[in-house]
Design a protein around this motif. Structure first.
Motif, PDB file in Angstrom:
ATOM      1  N   GLU A 133      -2.199 -12.199   1.304  1.00 31.70           N
ATOM      2  CA  GLU A 133      -0.811 -12.344   0.834  1.00 31.70           C
ATOM      3  C   GLU A 133      -0.683 -12.072  -0.658  1.00 31.70           C
ATOM      4  N   LYS A 134      -1.746 -12.383  -1.380  1.00 39.49           N
ATOM      5  CA  LYS A 134      -1.720 -12.195  -2.831  1.00 39.49           C
ATOM      6  C   LYS A 134      -1.995 -10.731  -3.202  1.00 39.49           C
ATOM      7  N   ILE A 135      -3.016 -10.179  -2.569  1.00 35.91           N
ATOM      8  CA  ILE A 135      -3.510  -8.886  -3.048  1.00 35.91           C
ATOM      9  C   ILE A 135      -2.750  -7.686  -2.474  1.00 35.91           C
ATOM     10  N   VAL A 136      -2.418  -7.742  -1.174  1.00 39.83           N
ATOM     11  CA  VAL A 136      -1.826  -6.550  -0.547  1.00 39.83           C
ATOM     12  C   VAL A 136      -0.530  -6.095  -1.232  1.00 39.83           C
ATOM     13  N   PRO A 137       0.409  -7.012  -1.539  1.00 37.88           N
ATOM     14  CA  PRO A 137       1.621  -6.546  -2.228  1.00 37.88           C
ATOM     15  C   PRO A 137       1.319  -5.903  -3.587  1.00 37.88           C
ATOM     16  N   GLU A 138       0.356  -6.455  -4.314  1.00 38.21           N
ATOM     17  CA  GLU A 138       0.006  -5.880  -5.622  1.00 38.21           C
ATOM     18  C   GLU A 138      -0.554  -4.464  -5.487  1.00 38.21           C
ATOM     19  N   LEU A 139      -1.480  -4.307  -4.549  1.00 43.16           N
ATOM     20  CA  LEU A 139      -2.085  -2.987  -4.376  1.00 43.16           C
ATOM     21  C   LEU A 139      -1.054  -1.980  -3.872  1.00 43.16           C
ATOM     22  N   THR A 140      -0.136  -2.451  -3.026  1.00 46.48           N
ATOM     23  CA  THR A 140       0.903  -1.547  -2.528  1.00 46.48           C
ATOM     24  C   THR A 140       1.788  -1.081  -3.677  1.00 46.48           C
ATOM     25  N   GLN A 141       2.140  -2.029  -4.529  1.00 46.07           N
ATOM     26  CA  GLN A 141       2.973  -1.675  -5.680  1.00 46.07           C
ATOM     27  C   GLN A 141       2.276  -0.626  -6.570  1.00 46.07           C
ATOM     28  N   ASP A 142       0.999  -0.849  -6.844  1.00 46.90           N
ATOM     29  CA  ASP A 142       0.235   0.120  -7.652  1.00 46.90           C
ATOM     30  C   ASP A 142       0.288   1.510  -7.022  1.00 46.90           C
TER      31      ASP A 142
END
Lengths: 346, 346
Positions: free
Chosen positions: B237-246
Motif C-alpha cells: 500500500e505504501k510503495i506501489v502508489p509511489e512507484l506508479t507515480q514515478d
C-alpha cells in the motif's frame, strides 16, 4: 543469422560441495553402486543437501548469485553494462520472487531486465534463443544467461525408503545433480570468444506421453499430489536418441558439413549411458564428445554451460561445436552451433 | 522504437464459471462481506475451484488452451503463421511440462517456439517486452502472448479455517481471482489494431522486504513450508502508489504529454481500493481509468489483457493507453504505451 553477431566472452560453472560417489549414494538409497553405474553410466554428482545431516547448504538463488558474481568479475568487475539477465531453471526456490531477482538482490544489482524461464533440459537453449532476439533487435548489447538446478533440496535422502520404492522416483536420486552455469553474451567480439552461428528451439508436438514431469505443491492438502519428479525412462531411452539423430543430420546437411576432427559434439544430457547410446547412433567419435553428465549427473538447465566451458577450453580457433538438447517433458528439441574464435577465425 | 513496428490485432480474455460475490466468499472464509468491500474495494472474482464442492474445474493449461483457441479463430482460424507463444504465470500446473506446452498438446499445435516465464504482476509486460525483441530482430513476424492465473486451486476454501487465521493468508482469498487473457502480436498492422509505442520492464533493486511471495512444495516433508502466498499488504500500500507515480511522471515527461481526455490509464492491479489510491495520487480522471480488479479480483498475469481488451473496446483512433504494472515480489516496474489505431492514426 545476418545482421548483428553474437559472442560468448566468458563461461562459468559451479558445483556444490564434494562429489558424491555411487557407493555413498547407493548406501543412502539402498541401491547397489555397481547397478547405478551399469544402468545409468553415472559415477558422481553434487547435491545442495548435506547427505549426512539433510541440511540444505544452498538454494537456487544462492547458486545463481555465485555464478553471476564470477561472470561479473570477468566483465571488468562491473555489471553496469549488462542490459539483461535470463535465468532458466526447473527448480526455482519459490514461484515468486523469482530466484534471479533474489540473486540480484543479494548482489546489489539494480535497474536491469531480469527474466526467469521455466524449462527442463532445453531451458538453457531457450534462454540463449531469447537472448539472440534481444541482441538482434539492436536494442541491447550485452547480457548474462544462467542455467541452474537445485533439485535435490526437494528430495528426501534421509527418509526410510518408502517413497523410493517406485522406480520412477528412485531414478531422480541417481540421475540428477545440482549445479549452475552461465555465460556473458555480447554483440561485440572479444579475444578468444565463441561465436554463436545458430540457435534454434521448438516445441515439436510429438504425440507421445510426457517423458518427464516435475511437480509442485501449494498448502492445499486435499489435492492429489504425485511424486516430485517422474521419469518415463524407457520412453526417453527410445525417443531421445532418435530425435538427436534427426537434429544432428539436419544440422550437417543445412551447413553442408561432415563429421570431422574439427567438430565437437555436446550431446543431450540424461545419463552417462544415454550419452554413449546417442553418440554411437550418430557414429560420433568418442574423443570429440563433450559431456560431464557421467561425473556430475544431469544438471538439466546448467548442463549446457558445463559443456560450453569444456568446448571453450579444448577447442582450437575455427573449430565447430554443436550442442543438442532434447527435453522429454513434452518433447522439445533445441540446438546450438558455436565456433571457437570470432569472425577472424572463419 | 525505430525499425519494425509492433501491433496487437486481437485481445481475448476468459473467466471461469460464475462471479463469486463478497457474500458467498465471506461466508466461506468467515469474513464480513462489508469488510471485504471496505478494506479491499473488491466485490467479485472467479475461481477455478467449485466453492461448494472443492472440485477443481480447470487448471492453468486448460485456461491457456481456451484463450489460445479463441485467438487462433481470430487469426483466420489458423496457427500456421504463428511463430512463437510466450506465456507468463505465477501458478503453473507443474514445473514441467510447462503449462503452455500442455496447452499446445491439447490443441494439436506443433513446431512452434514456446516459452513460459514466471512472473507476478509484471509478467505480462515481461512477455510483451520479450516479444518486442523477437519482432524487432526481424526473425519472426507474429506471435501470441498469454497471461494466466489459476491460484485458487492451491488454496483450500473448504478447510475449517485454521490456516486462514493469519491475515497474510486470508488476503489471498479476498484479493485474487483466476483468469486468462492473451493477444496476437504482429509486426504487420491490421485494421483496428493497437500500436505498441513503448514497452519497458526492469528489476529496480529496491532495498525493501519482499512484498509478495508465492511458494511451492516438493514431496520432501521435512522442509519448512510456509503458506502458499504471502502479502505484505501494508508495505505494498505504501510503495506501489509511489512507484506508479514515478513511472507515470516519467512517461509524461519523456513523451511530452499531459493528462487529457485522449489518454487512458491502466493502473497496477492489486485491489479496487488500491486502484483508487493510486489514481488519486496521480490525479488521473476516474472516467478514463481502465481496471477490472474490483469486479474480477487481481488476476495477476492475466490482468493486463483484461485492461487492454477494455482499451481496445472504448478508445477512439489515435488515443493513448498507458499501462503500469508494479510487481511487489521483489519490486519490479514495467510500463506499456499503446495507441489505438496504427500509423495512419498518428
Amino acid at each position: 543469422m545476418g545482421g548483428v553477431n553474437m559472442y560468448i566472452s566468458s563461461v562459468e560453472t559451479y558445483l556444490l560441495g564434494t562429489n558424491i560417489t555411487n557407493k555413498e549414494l547407493g548406501e543412502l538409497i539402498n541401491f547397489k553402486p555397481q547397478l547405478i553405474e551399469k544402468l545409468f553410466g553415472n559415477y558422481g554428482r553434487h547435491f545442495s543437501t548435506d547427505i549426512l545431516t539433510g541440511k540444505i547448504n544452498n538454494n537456487t538463488s544462492d547458486l545463481i548469485s555465485i555464478v553471476l558474481r564470477k561472470l561479473i568479475e570477468k566483465n571488468k568487475n562491473s555489471h553496469h553494462d549488462i542490459d539483461f539477465i535470463i535465468t532458466s531453471t526447473a527448480t526455482p526456490d519459490h514461484l515468486l520472487p523469482t530466484s534471479i531477482n533474489e540473486a540480484c538482490y543479494k548482489l546489489g544489482i539494480k535497474n536491469i531486465e531480469t527474466y526467469q524461464i521455466i524449462g527442463g533440459c532445453s531451458g538453457a537453449v531457450q534462454a540463449l534463443n531469447l537472448a539472440k532476439y534481444i541482441l538482434k533487435s539492436g536494442l541491447h548489447k550485452k547480457g548474462i544467461l544462467v542455467g541452474v538446478e537445485c533439485s535435490n533440496k526437494f528430495l528426501n535422502l534421509l527418509d526410510s525408503g518408502n517413497q523410493k520404492t517406485d522406480t520412477r522416483e528412485i531414478v531422480n536420486y541417481v540421475l540428477f545433480g545440482d549445479g549452475v552455469g552461465g555465460c556473458i553474451l555480447s554483440s561485440e567480439e572479444t579475444r578468444n570468444s565463441l561465436t554463436i552461428n545458430e540457435v534454434s528451439y521448438k516445441y515439436i508436438g510429438l504425440d507421445e506421453k510426457i517423458g518427464q514431469l516435475a511437480n509442485w505443491k501449494g498448502t492445499r492438502e486435499n489435492m492429489n499430489h504425485s511424486p516430485m519428479l517422474q521419469e518415463e525412462y524407457k520412453l526417453i531411452e527410445k525417443i531421445v536418441p532418435e530425435l538427436t539423430q534427426d537434429s544432428f543430420k539436419s544440422f550437417l546437411s543445412e551447413n553442408n558439413l561432415k563429421i570431422s576432427d574439427k567438430m565437437w559434439l555436446m550431446p543431450p544430457q540424461l545419463s552417462g549411458k544415454m550419452v554413449d547410446v546417442i553418440c554411437k547412433k550418430i557414429e560420433f567419435p568418442e574423443t570429440h564428445i563433450l559431456s560431464r553428465v557421467a561425473d556430475i549427473g544431469n544438471c538439466a538447465n546448467a548442463a549446457l554451460f558445463f559443456q560450453l566451458k569444456e568446448f571453450f577450453d579444448v577447442a582450437n580457433d575455427g573449430e565447430d561445436g554443436i550442442a543438442i538438447s532434447i527435453e522429454s517433458s513434452r518433447w522439445l528439441t533445441s540446438r546450438v552451433h558455436v565456433k571457437k574464435g570470432g569472425k577472424c577465425a572463419k
